[in-house]
Scaffold this motif. Structure first.
Motif, PDB file in Angstrom:
ATOM      1  N   GLU A   1      23.018 -27.586  21.989  1.00 28.53           N
ATOM      2  CA  GLU A   1      21.908 -28.272  22.653  1.00 28.53           C
ATOM      3  C   GLU A   1      22.366 -29.595  23.267  1.00 28.53           C
ATOM      4  O   GLU A   1      21.961 -29.944  24.383  1.00 28.53           O
ATOM      5  N   LYS A   2      23.226 -30.336  22.547  1.00 29.00           N
ATOM      6  CA  LYS A   2      23.741 -31.589  23.090  1.00 29.00           C
ATOM      7  C   LYS A   2      24.484 -31.345  24.390  1.00 29.00           C
ATOM      8  O   LYS A   2      24.308 -32.082  25.369  1.00 29.00           O
ATOM      9  N   ARG A   3      25.303 -30.293  24.429  1.00 30.64           N
ATOM     10  CA  ARG A   3      26.044 -29.973  25.661  1.00 30.64           C
ATOM     11  C   ARG A   3      25.092 -29.644  26.798  1.00 30.64           C
ATOM     12  O   ARG A   3      25.280 -30.092  27.924  1.00 30.64           O
ATOM     13  N   GLU A   4      24.058 -28.858  26.502  1.00 33.69           N
ATOM     14  CA  GLU A   4      23.103 -28.464  27.551  1.00 33.69           C
ATOM     15  C   GLU A   4      22.358 -29.676  28.105  1.00 33.69           C
ATOM     16  O   GLU A   4      22.219 -29.822  29.316  1.00 33.69           O
ATOM     17  N   PHE A   5      21.882 -30.544  27.230  1.00 24.91           N
ATOM     18  CA  PHE A   5      21.148 -31.720  27.674  1.00 24.91           C
ATOM     19  C   PHE A   5      22.038 -32.656  28.490  1.00 24.91           C
ATOM     20  O   PHE A   5      21.627 -33.159  29.535  1.00 24.91           O
ATOM     21  N   ARG A   6      23.265 -32.892  28.015  1.00 23.51           N
ATOM     22  CA  ARG A   6      24.145 -33.793  28.757  1.00 23.51           C
ATOM     23  C   ARG A   6      24.551 -33.191  30.093  1.00 23.51           C
ATOM     24  O   ARG A   6      24.681 -33.919  31.077  1.00 23.51           O
ATOM     25  N   LYS A   7      24.729 -31.878  30.147  1.00 23.62           N
ATOM     26  CA  LYS A   7      25.041 -31.224  31.435  1.00 23.62           C
ATOM     27  C   LYS A   7      23.909 -31.463  32.430  1.00 23.62           C
ATOM     28  O   LYS A   7      24.146 -31.840  33.576  1.00 23.62           O
ATOM     29  N   LYS A   8      22.676 -31.238  31.989  1.00 23.80           N
ATOM     30  CA  LYS A   8      21.516 -31.464  32.869  1.00 23.80           C
ATOM     31  C   LYS A   8      21.472 -32.909  33.347  1.00 23.80           C
ATOM     32  O   LYS A   8      21.229 -33.181  34.528  1.00 23.80           O
ATOM     33  N   ASP A   9      21.721 -33.843  32.430  1.00 24.06           N
ATOM     34  CA  ASP A   9      21.685 -35.264  32.777  1.00 24.06           C
ATOM     35  C   ASP A   9      22.781 -35.628  33.783  1.00 24.06           C
ATOM     36  O   ASP A   9      22.538 -36.354  34.743  1.00 24.06           O
ATOM     37  N   ILE A  10      23.997 -35.121  33.550  1.00 30.64           N
ATOM     38  CA  ILE A  10      25.117 -35.415  34.454  1.00 30.64           C
ATOM     39  C   ILE A  10      24.865 -34.812  35.826  1.00 30.64           C
ATOM     40  O   ILE A  10      25.022 -35.476  36.855  1.00 30.64           O
ATOM     41  N   ASP A  11      24.446 -33.545  35.842  1.00 26.40           N
ATOM     42  CA  ASP A  11      24.207 -32.868  37.121  1.00 26.40           C
ATOM     43  C   ASP A  11      23.054 -33.507  37.898  1.00 26.40           C
ATOM     44  O   ASP A  11      23.064 -33.515  39.125  1.00 26.40           O
ATOM     45  N   ALA A  12      22.066 -34.057  37.191  1.00 23.45           N
ATOM     46  CA  ALA A  12      20.930 -34.711  37.841  1.00 23.45           C
ATOM     47  C   ALA A  12      21.277 -36.143  38.269  1.00 23.45           C
ATOM     48  O   ALA A  12      20.509 -36.776  38.999  1.00 23.45           O
ATOM     49  N   GLY A  13      22.421 -36.644  37.808  1.00 21.45           N
ATOM     50  CA  GLY A  13      22.822 -38.002  38.162  1.00 21.45           C
ATOM     51  C   GLY A  13      22.195 -39.071  37.290  1.00 21.45           C
ATOM     52  O   GLY A  13      22.359 -40.263  37.553  1.00 21.45           O
ATOM     53  N   THR A  14      21.475 -38.673  36.233  1.00 17.70           N
ATOM     54  CA  THR A  14      20.852 -39.656  35.354  1.00 17.70           C
ATOM     55  C   THR A  14      21.798 -40.129  34.249  1.00 17.70           C
ATOM     56  O   THR A  14      21.540 -41.131  33.601  1.00 17.70           O
ATOM     57  N   LEU A  15      22.888 -39.396  34.052  1.00 16.59           N
ATOM     58  CA  LEU A  15      23.920 -39.809  33.106  1.00 16.59           C
ATOM     59  C   LEU A  15      25.197 -39.991  33.907  1.00 16.59           C
ATOM     60  O   LEU A  15      25.790 -39.027  34.378  1.00 16.59           O
TER      61      LEU A  15
ATOM     62  N   MET B   1      28.940 -40.653  34.847  1.00 23.91           N
ATOM     63  CA  MET B   1      30.277 -40.424  34.307  1.00 23.91           C
ATOM     64  C   MET B   1      31.286 -41.094  35.232  1.00 23.91           C
ATOM     65  O   MET B   1      31.038 -41.262  36.423  1.00 23.91           O
ATOM     66  N   PRO B   2      32.439 -41.467  34.674  1.00 16.82           N
ATOM     67  CA  PRO B   2      33.443 -42.120  35.520  1.00 16.82           C
ATOM     68  C   PRO B   2      33.994 -41.182  36.581  1.00 16.82           C
ATOM     69  O   PRO B   2      34.067 -39.971  36.374  1.00 16.82           O
ATOM     70  N   GLN B   3      34.348 -41.746  37.723  1.00 21.06           N
ATOM     71  CA  GLN B   3      34.934 -40.963  38.810  1.00 21.06           C
ATOM     72  C   GLN B   3      36.402 -40.641  38.545  1.00 21.06           C
ATOM     73  O   GLN B   3      36.925 -39.666  39.035  1.00 21.06           O
ATOM     74  N   GLU B   4      37.067 -41.493  37.790  1.00 21.53           N
ATOM     75  CA  GLU B   4      38.464 -41.288  37.410  1.00 21.53           C
ATOM     76  C   GLU B   4      38.514 -40.990  35.921  1.00 21.53           C
ATOM     77  O   GLU B   4      37.614 -41.382  35.187  1.00 21.53           O
ATOM     78  N   PRO B   5      39.550 -40.313  35.455  1.00 20.36           N
ATOM     79  CA  PRO B   5      39.632 -40.009  34.020  1.00 20.36           C
ATOM     80  C   PRO B   5      39.537 -41.278  33.165  1.00 20.36           C
ATOM     81  O   PRO B   5      40.123 -42.302  33.493  1.00 20.36           O
ATOM     82  N   ALA B   6      38.745 -41.185  32.098  1.00 18.26           N
ATOM     83  CA  ALA B   6      38.554 -42.305  31.174  1.00 18.26           C
ATOM     84  C   ALA B   6      39.030 -41.884  29.783  1.00 18.26           C
ATOM     85  O   ALA B   6      38.767 -40.778  29.333  1.00 18.26           O
ATOM     86  N   ALA B   7      39.708 -42.793  29.108  1.00 15.58           N
ATOM     87  CA  ALA B   7      40.407 -42.475  27.862  1.00 15.58           C
ATOM     88  C   ALA B   7      39.543 -42.573  26.615  1.00 15.58           C
ATOM     89  O   ALA B   7      38.653 -43.419  26.510  1.00 15.58           O
ATOM     90  N   VAL B   8      39.888 -41.677  25.672  1.00 17.74           N
ATOM     91  CA  VAL B   8      39.373 -41.714  24.306  1.00 17.74           C
ATOM     92  C   VAL B   8      40.588 -41.575  23.392  1.00 17.74           C
ATOM     93  O   VAL B   8      41.457 -40.737  23.631  1.00 17.74           O
ATOM     94  N   TYR B   9      40.645 -42.397  22.359  1.00 20.45           N
ATOM     95  CA  TYR B   9      41.713 -42.357  21.367  1.00 20.45           C
ATOM     96  C   TYR B   9      41.072 -42.027  20.025  1.00 20.45           C
ATOM     97  O   TYR B   9      40.113 -42.696  19.627  1.00 20.45           O
ATOM     98  N   ILE B  10      41.582 -41.033  19.326  1.00 22.55           N
ATOM     99  CA  ILE B  10      40.957 -40.576  18.086  1.00 22.55           C
ATOM    100  C   ILE B  10      42.003 -40.521  16.973  1.00 22.55           C
ATOM    101  O   ILE B  10      43.091 -39.971  17.163  1.00 22.55           O
ATOM    102  N   VAL B  11      41.651 -41.072  15.831  1.00 27.19           N
ATOM    103  CA  VAL B  11      42.493 -41.008  14.640  1.00 27.19           C
ATOM    104  C   VAL B  11      41.693 -40.319  13.543  1.00 27.19           C
ATOM    105  O   VAL B  11      40.535 -40.686  13.283  1.00 27.19           O
ATOM    106  N   THR B  12      42.321 -39.330  12.903  1.00 25.88           N
ATOM    107  CA  THR B  12      41.681 -38.613  11.807  1.00 25.88           C
ATOM    108  C   THR B  12      42.569 -38.660  10.559  1.00 25.88           C
ATOM    109  O   THR B  12      43.789 -38.799  10.656  1.00 25.88           O
ATOM    110  N   ALA B  13      41.918 -38.532   9.417  1.00 24.83           N
ATOM    111  CA  ALA B  13      42.622 -38.491   8.130  1.00 24.83           C
ATOM    112  C   ALA B  13      41.674 -37.866   7.107  1.00 24.83           C
ATOM    113  O   ALA B  13      40.479 -37.681   7.384  1.00 24.83           O
ATOM    114  N   THR B  14      42.193 -37.564   5.950  1.00 22.02           N
ATOM    115  CA  THR B  14      41.345 -37.063   4.866  1.00 22.02           C
ATOM    116  C   THR B  14      40.760 -38.251   4.114  1.00 22.02           C
ATOM    117  O   THR B  14      41.278 -39.378   4.197  1.00 22.02           O
ATOM    118  N   LYS B  15      39.706 -38.026   3.370  1.00 20.71           N
ATOM    119  CA  LYS B  15      39.112 -39.085   2.540  1.00 20.71           C
ATOM    120  C   LYS B  15      40.134 -39.613   1.534  1.00 20.71           C
ATOM    121  O   LYS B  15      40.144 -40.793   1.206  1.00 20.71           O
TER     122      LYS B  15
END
Length: 192
Positions: free
Chosen positions: A101-115, A117-131
């Protein structure tokens, strides 16, 4: 209603699963490139489990500490150009929407121009570990893994020259090609 119950229940038991602000900031910054650490904005959780600003920033990078609801540890930092996309995802999750559902809603928002998004690639850095590899009090992480992501809507394999499935350890690839949430995935091969 359910969210209110969970919030009240968390307050009633004292929210012992939320580290101090200092610990959250330290852990969140594991995902930041060194040059951005001092000026990154950091989001984290208060004693009620609500997402708040723990530290203001000034360099366009936003870091988010580990969610107290998560089984393992995952912290991330991302370009402020992705904040609308990330905030919308959090908003939809808080309203009870599942991943599809989150994907569907965000797709609608992006396609409608209400959300936006950057025109050029934008970075995300993620670090994971166990508890088990996380020191709750100090914010120290050990045996963590790093992943890099570059978001830009509707990138294609042909446009980027990237495979659309993982091909070799450490090799970049394009996930969700030709969609509103297309992103380049890079998981270093030397992750332990």
């Amino acid at each position: 209603m359910l969210l209110s119950f969970i919030s009240c229940f968390g307050v009633a038991i004292g929210q012992t699963n939320i580290p101090s602000a200092e610990s959250q900031i330290k852990t969140a910054l594991y995902a930041s490139p060194e040059m951005y650490k001092d000026g990154a904005k950091v989001l984290g959780y208060n004693n009620k489990g609500e997402l708040i600003i723990l530290r203001e920033g000034n360099n366009g990078l936003i870091c988010i500490s580990n969610s107290p609801k998560r089984k393992g540890v995952s912290v991330s930092c991302y370009s402020d150009k992705l904040e609308a996309f990330m905030a919308r995802g959090r908003e939809l999750a808080d309203s009870g929407k599942n991943e599809v559902e989150k994907r569907e809603f965000r797709k609608k928002d992006i396609d409608a121009g209400t959300l936006k998004m950057p025109q050029e690639p934008a970075a995300v850095y993620i670090v994971t570990a166990t508890k088990e590899d996380y020191d709750f009090e100090s914010g120290e992480l050990k045996n963590s893994k790093m992943r890099y992501v570059l978001y830009k809507p509707y990138m294609s394999g042909a446009e980027t020259g990237l495979p659309t499935k993982p091909s070799a350890p450490g090799m970049p690839w394009l996930m969700d090609a030709d969609t509103h949430r297309s992103h380049i995935m890079i998981s270093p091969a030397n992750n332990n």
